[in-house]
Design an enzyme around this catalytic site. Structure first.
Site, PDB file in Angstrom:
ATOM      1  N   THR A   1       0.726  -1.045  -0.352  1.00 44.31           N
ATOM      2  CA  THR A   1       0.055   0.223   0.023  1.00 44.31           C
ATOM      3  C   THR A   1       0.697   0.824  -0.078  1.00 44.31           C
ATOM      4  O   THR A   1       2.080   0.806   0.940  1.00 44.31           O
ATOM      5  CB  THR A   1      -1.122  -0.154   1.483  1.00 44.31           C
ATOM      6  OG1 THR A   1      -1.302   0.941   1.862  1.00 44.31           O
ATOM      7  CG2 THR A   1       0.195  -0.170   3.129  1.00 44.31           C
ATOM      8  N   ASP A   2      -0.288   2.585  -0.439  1.00 46.53           N
ATOM      9  CA  ASP A   2       1.023   3.454  -0.281  1.00 46.53           C
ATOM     10  C   ASP A   2       1.046   3.954   1.297  1.00 46.53           C
ATOM     11  O   ASP A   2       1.648   4.945   1.325  1.00 46.53           O
ATOM     12  CB  ASP A   2       0.205   4.669  -1.167  1.00 46.53           C
ATOM     13  CG  ASP A   2      -1.519   5.141  -1.328  1.00 46.53           C
ATOM     14  OD1 ASP A   2      -1.410   4.116   0.128  1.00 46.53           O
ATOM     15  OD2 ASP A   2      -1.587   6.017  -1.457  1.00 46.53           O
ATOM     16  N   GLU A   3       0.235   3.762   2.034  1.00 50.40           N
ATOM     17  CA  GLU A   3       0.314   4.384   3.143  1.00 50.40           C
ATOM     18  C   GLU A   3       1.812   4.095   4.464  1.00 50.40           C
ATOM     19  O   GLU A   3       1.504   4.651   5.393  1.00 50.40           O
ATOM     20  CB  GLU A   3      -0.828   3.972   4.060  1.00 50.40           C
ATOM     21  CG  GLU A   3      -2.010   3.936   3.496  1.00 50.40           C
ATOM     22  CD  GLU A   3      -4.083   3.525   4.410  1.00 50.40           C
ATOM     23  OE1 GLU A   3      -3.430   3.398   5.009  1.00 50.40           O
ATOM     24  OE2 GLU A   3      -4.974   2.750   3.344  1.00 50.40           O
TER      25      GLU A   3
ATOM     26  N   TYR B   1      -1.270  -0.229  10.773  1.00 46.17           N
ATOM     27  CA  TYR B   1      -2.023  -0.977   9.888  1.00 46.17           C
ATOM     28  C   TYR B   1      -0.370  -1.243   8.917  1.00 46.17           C
ATOM     29  O   TYR B   1       0.088  -1.939   8.443  1.00 46.17           O
ATOM     30  CB  TYR B   1      -3.436  -0.637   9.000  1.00 46.17           C
ATOM     31  CG  TYR B   1      -2.975  -1.033   7.422  1.00 46.17           C
ATOM     32  CD1 TYR B   1      -3.231  -2.134   6.979  1.00 46.17           C
ATOM     33  CD2 TYR B   1      -3.274   0.208   6.262  1.00 46.17           C
ATOM     34  CE1 TYR B   1      -3.159  -2.753   5.642  1.00 46.17           C
ATOM     35  CE2 TYR B   1      -3.455  -0.707   5.209  1.00 46.17           C
ATOM     36  CZ  TYR B   1      -3.291  -2.157   4.824  1.00 46.17           C
ATOM     37  OH  TYR B   1      -2.852  -2.336   3.320  1.00 46.17           O
TER      38      TYR B   1
ATOM     39  N   LYS C   1       2.289  -3.238   7.360  1.00 42.89           N
ATOM     40  CA  LYS C   1       2.493  -3.324   5.979  1.00 42.89           C
ATOM     41  C   LYS C   1       3.886  -2.710   5.467  1.00 42.89           C
ATOM     42  O   LYS C   1       5.092  -3.736   4.958  1.00 42.89           O
ATOM     43  CB  LYS C   1       1.487  -2.757   4.427  1.00 42.89           C
ATOM     44  CG  LYS C   1      -0.030  -2.782   4.982  1.00 42.89           C
ATOM     45  CD  LYS C   1      -0.033  -4.716   4.450  1.00 42.89           C
ATOM     46  CE  LYS C   1       0.193  -4.742   2.404  1.00 42.89           C
ATOM     47  NZ  LYS C   1       0.105  -5.593   2.199  1.00 42.89           N
TER      48      LYS C   1
HETATM   49  P1  NAD Z   1      -9.669  -7.452   2.310  1.00 41.01           P
HETATM   50  O1  NAD Z   1      -9.829  -7.024   3.755  1.00 41.01           O
HETATM   51  O2  NAD Z   1     -10.669  -7.274   1.328  1.00 41.01           O
HETATM   52  O3  NAD Z   1      -9.006  -8.865   1.764  1.00 41.01           O
HETATM   53  C1  NAD Z   1      -7.639  -9.919   2.370  1.00 41.01           C
HETATM   54  C2  NAD Z   1      -7.834 -11.218   2.244  1.00 41.01           C
HETATM   55  O4  NAD Z   1      -7.063 -11.647   2.940  1.00 41.01           O
HETATM   56  C3  NAD Z   1      -9.395 -11.911   3.224  1.00 41.01           C
HETATM   57  O5  NAD Z   1     -10.778 -11.954   1.807  1.00 41.01           O
HETATM   58  C4  NAD Z   1      -9.071 -12.628   4.360  1.00 41.01           C
HETATM   59  O6  NAD Z   1      -9.721 -13.921   4.541  1.00 41.01           O
HETATM   60  C5  NAD Z   1      -7.425 -12.790   3.474  1.00 41.01           C
HETATM   61  N1  NAD Z   1      -6.354 -13.295   4.747  1.00 41.01           N
HETATM   62  C6  NAD Z   1      -6.652 -12.163   6.005  1.00 41.01           C
HETATM   63  N2  NAD Z   1      -5.880 -12.729   6.185  1.00 41.01           N
HETATM   64  C7  NAD Z   1      -5.372 -14.440   5.969  1.00 41.01           C
HETATM   65  C8  NAD Z   1      -4.817 -14.989   6.549  1.00 41.01           C
HETATM   66  N3  NAD Z   1      -4.202 -14.538   7.851  1.00 41.01           N
HETATM   67  N4  NAD Z   1      -4.471 -16.203   6.128  1.00 41.01           N
HETATM   68  C9  NAD Z   1      -5.115 -16.464   4.893  1.00 41.01           C
HETATM   69  N5  NAD Z   1      -5.831 -15.528   4.143  1.00 41.01           N
HETATM   70  C10 NAD Z   1      -5.713 -14.469   5.574  1.00 41.01           C
HETATM   71  O7  NAD Z   1      -8.259  -6.785   1.346  1.00 41.01           O
HETATM   72  P2  NAD Z   1      -7.948  -6.146   0.401  1.00 41.01           P
HETATM   73  O8  NAD Z   1      -8.893  -4.720  -0.124  1.00 41.01           O
HETATM   74  O9  NAD Z   1      -8.745  -6.630  -0.918  1.00 41.01           O
HETATM   75  O10 NAD Z   1      -5.950  -5.634   0.183  1.00 41.01           O
HETATM   76  C11 NAD Z   1      -5.514  -6.953  -0.103  1.00 41.01           C
HETATM   77  C12 NAD Z   1      -4.611  -6.409  -0.540  1.00 41.01           C
HETATM   78  O11 NAD Z   1      -3.813  -5.509  -0.485  1.00 41.01           O
HETATM   79  C13 NAD Z   1      -3.653  -6.231   0.753  1.00 41.01           C
HETATM   80  O12 NAD Z   1      -2.321  -6.822   1.097  1.00 41.01           O
HETATM   81  C14 NAD Z   1      -3.750  -4.470   1.122  1.00 41.01           C
HETATM   82  O13 NAD Z   1      -2.780  -4.811   2.174  1.00 41.01           O
HETATM   83  C15 NAD Z   1      -3.213  -4.321  -0.231  1.00 41.01           C
HETATM   84  N6  NAD Z   1      -3.614  -3.084  -0.397  1.00 41.01           N
HETATM   85  C16 NAD Z   1      -4.964  -2.447  -0.681  1.00 41.01           C
HETATM   86  C17 NAD Z   1      -5.243  -1.074  -0.773  1.00 41.01           C
HETATM   87  C18 NAD Z   1      -7.611  -1.047  -0.738  1.00 41.01           C
HETATM   88  O14 NAD Z   1      -7.200   0.318  -0.865  1.00 41.01           O
HETATM   89  N7  NAD Z   1      -8.033  -2.395  -0.227  1.00 41.01           N
HETATM   90  C19 NAD Z   1      -4.879  -0.507  -1.363  1.00 41.01           C
HETATM   91  C20 NAD Z   1      -3.298  -0.990  -1.669  1.00 41.01           C
HETATM   92  C21 NAD Z   1      -2.382  -2.124  -1.197  1.00 41.01           C
HETATM   93  P1  TYD Z   2     -10.900   3.860   4.405  1.00 44.95           P
HETATM   94  O1  TYD Z   2     -11.950   3.413   2.751  1.00 44.95           O
HETATM   95  O2  TYD Z   2     -10.651   3.374   5.847  1.00 44.95           O
HETATM   96  O3  TYD Z   2      -9.436   3.983   3.584  1.00 44.95           O
HETATM   97  P2  TYD Z   2      -7.844   4.326   3.860  1.00 44.95           P
HETATM   98  O4  TYD Z   2      -7.818   5.184   5.294  1.00 44.95           O
HETATM   99  O5  TYD Z   2      -7.374   3.169   4.295  1.00 44.95           O
HETATM  100  O6  TYD Z   2      -7.936   5.303   3.325  1.00 44.95           O
HETATM  101  O7  TYD Z   2     -11.105   5.462   4.762  1.00 44.95           O
HETATM  102  C1  TYD Z   2     -10.674   6.308   3.477  1.00 44.95           C
HETATM  103  C2  TYD Z   2     -10.755   8.226   4.264  1.00 44.95           C
HETATM  104  O8  TYD Z   2     -12.180   8.356   4.441  1.00 44.95           O
HETATM  105  C3  TYD Z   2      -9.571   8.285   5.416  1.00 44.95           C
HETATM  106  O9  TYD Z   2      -9.415   9.402   5.147  1.00 44.95           O
HETATM  107  C4  TYD Z   2     -11.225   8.191   6.339  1.00 44.95           C
HETATM  108  C5  TYD Z   2     -12.050   8.495   5.752  1.00 44.95           C
HETATM  109  N1  TYD Z   2     -13.085   7.888   6.294  1.00 44.95           N
HETATM  110  C6  TYD Z   2     -14.627   7.838   6.778  1.00 44.95           C
HETATM  111  O10 TYD Z   2     -14.465   9.697   6.776  1.00 44.95           O
HETATM  112  N2  TYD Z   2     -15.462   7.806   7.810  1.00 44.95           N
HETATM  113  C7  TYD Z   2     -15.807   6.192   7.855  1.00 44.95           C
HETATM  114  O11 TYD Z   2     -16.723   5.944   7.804  1.00 44.95           O
HETATM  115  C8  TYD Z   2     -14.437   6.105   7.044  1.00 44.95           C
HETATM  116  C9  TYD Z   2     -15.025   4.207   7.003  1.00 44.95           C
HETATM  117  C10 TYD Z   2     -13.553   6.527   6.085  1.00 44.95           C
END
Ligand code: NAD
Ligand code: TYD
Length: 349
Positions: free
Chosen positions: A130-132, A155, A159
């Site tokens: 992630t970019d975070e 988080y 990561k």
């Molecule tokens: P998500 O939470 O929707 O899915 C995570 C999946 O991992 C789920 O299916 C869960 O069952 C599985 N999982 C969790 N713990 C596990 C374990 N101990 N063993 C096996 N499986 C396990 O997450 P996402 O949003 O699809 O993100 C996927 C990846 O991309 C993550 O690594 C996240 O850090 C990264 N990412 C997400 C975003 C975003 O905006 N969602 C952005 C950048 C990077």
């Molecule tokens: P989120 O979707 O949790 O992603 P991330 O924290 O990983 O960027 O949140 C996106 C943005 O929205 C973040 O600045 C937090 C804000 N947010 C709210 O304002 N209200 C909400 O209920 C949630 C879940 C997030």
């Protein structure tokens, strides 16, 4: 190729699994997922019967389980997405993030090291991050691949740690690795604890739409299929040992995004414009809330020719349509544990 994808039942993972299963019939795709609250096999009903797809239920924190499946299936490449992924949950309970994101990643690296045994020809460990990890930006500037790490939530710290371990396995043991760090994704199958699907769900049900603080925090939003396409390009054509930043060139203040979403929902639901905006409710800010994320994807664009394929307006319209057409999916994932989470996260404020 025997390709292991971890976290394939989650939001981004399910789109990556589908893209690979459909585009590469000669790859055997193994989806390893623990099916936590965030994992849902409903996300993959359309691929579960495909001949090149196998689901393996298991936990990446369980080294003995990894040993067993690596022995059985002789994986040649891994795309690692499994993670605990929600910042608010990491604030409420950080240990699950340490276990899955840090220990789980090291377990996988070790399974690869044991089974590939120094013969790295044709092998690859691709870590999705992630970019975070880069921390929080002021009003100016973008995260590049050389921005120093400065994670600030449990988080992002977990990561960042996992990214460091992956690079350490490359430098120390010579393991072929690739990494990508992506901005906020949105799209179908997004669990409704995250901002966009939570807001869609609440607007639809006429519930308050919680905006943290003043809603001035900025995120760079990318449509999930465009992230999956970036992963596909980096997996096949990215340089071994390299990192690629992936972003949407699409920065929005939370409040502006939510207002736009309210207007799109009013239109789709046939409500008078302005109706849903009345649901916007400012709530207590997130602890340590990062101000701004924004990604410079120029390396990925120049080296691999990747570009987002949809505009935000198109992507948001597709996302809203998907949620309105998949009420059953939303009803299932918002029952049970979700209710408890929602009560703790919002009703206590
Ligand atoms: P998500 O939470 O929707 O899915 C995570 C999946 O991992 C789920 O299916 C869960 O069952 C599985 N999982 C969790 N713990 C596990 C374990 N101990 N063993 C096996 N499986 C396990 O997450 P996402 O949003 O699809 O993100 C996927 C990846 O991309 C993550 O690594 C996240 O850090 C990264 N990412 C997400 C975003 C975003 O905006 N969602 C952005 C950048 C990077
Ligand atoms: P989120 O979707 O949790 O992603 P991330 O924290 O990983 O960027 O949140 C996106 C943005 O929205 C973040 O600045 C937090 C804000 N947010 C709210 O304002 N209200 C909400 O209920 C949630 C879940 C997030």
């Amino acid at each position: 190729m025997n390709l292991l994808i971890t976290g394939g039942a989650g939001f981004i993972g399910s789109h990556v699994v589908r893209l690979f299963v459909e585009s590469y019939p000669n790859y055997n795709i193994f989806n390893l997922d623990a099916l936590t609250y965030a994992g849902n096999l409903q996300n993959l009903v359309d691929v579960e019967e495909k001949a090149n797809y196998t689901f393996l239920k298991g936990d990446i924190t369980d080294a003995a389980f990894l040993e067993k499946i690596f022995s059985e299936h002789k994986f040649e490449a891994v795309i690692h997405l499994a993670a605990e992924s929600h910042v608010d949950r990491s604030i409420a309970g950080p240990m699950a993030f340490v276990a899955t994101n840090v220990l789980g990643t090291v377990n996988l690296l070790e399974a690869c090291r044991r089974h590939w045994a120094g013969d790295y020809a044709g092998k690859l460990f691709y870590h999705v991050s992630t970019d975070e990890v880069y921390g929080s930006l002021g009003e100016e500037g973008l995260f590049t691949e050389s921005t120093a790490y400065d994670p600030r939530s449990p988080y992002s710290a977990s990561k960042a740690a996992s990214d460091h371990f992956v690079r350490a396995w490359h430098h120390t043991y010579g393991m072929p690795v690739k990494l990508s760090n992506c901005s906020n994704n949105y799209g179908p199958n997004h669990f409704p604890e995250k901002l966009i699907p939570l807001a869609i769900h609440n607007i639809k049900s006429g519930k308050p739409v919680p905006v943290y603080g003043k809603g001035e925090n900025v995120r760079d939003w990318l449509y999930v299929l465009d992230h999956a396409r970036a992963i596909e390009a980096i997996f096949h054509r990215g340089k071994v040992g390299d990192t690629y930043n992936v972003g949407g060139v699409n920065e929005w203040r939370n409040i502006d995004l939510i207002e736009l979403l309210c207007d799109v929902m009013d239109e789709k639901l046939g409500r008078e414009q302005g109706t849903s905006r009345k649901l916007i409710t400012f709530v207590k800010d997130r602890a340590g809330h990062d101000a701004r994320y924004a990604i410079d994807s120029s390396k990925l664009m120049k080296e691999l020719g990747w570009a987002p394929s949809v505009t935000f307006e198109q992507g948001l319209a597709k996302t809203v349509d998907w949620y309105l057409q998949n009420e059953q999916w939303l009803a299932e994932v918002t029952s049970g544990h979700y209710q408890q989470y929602y009560a703790q996260q919002y009703e206590a404020r």
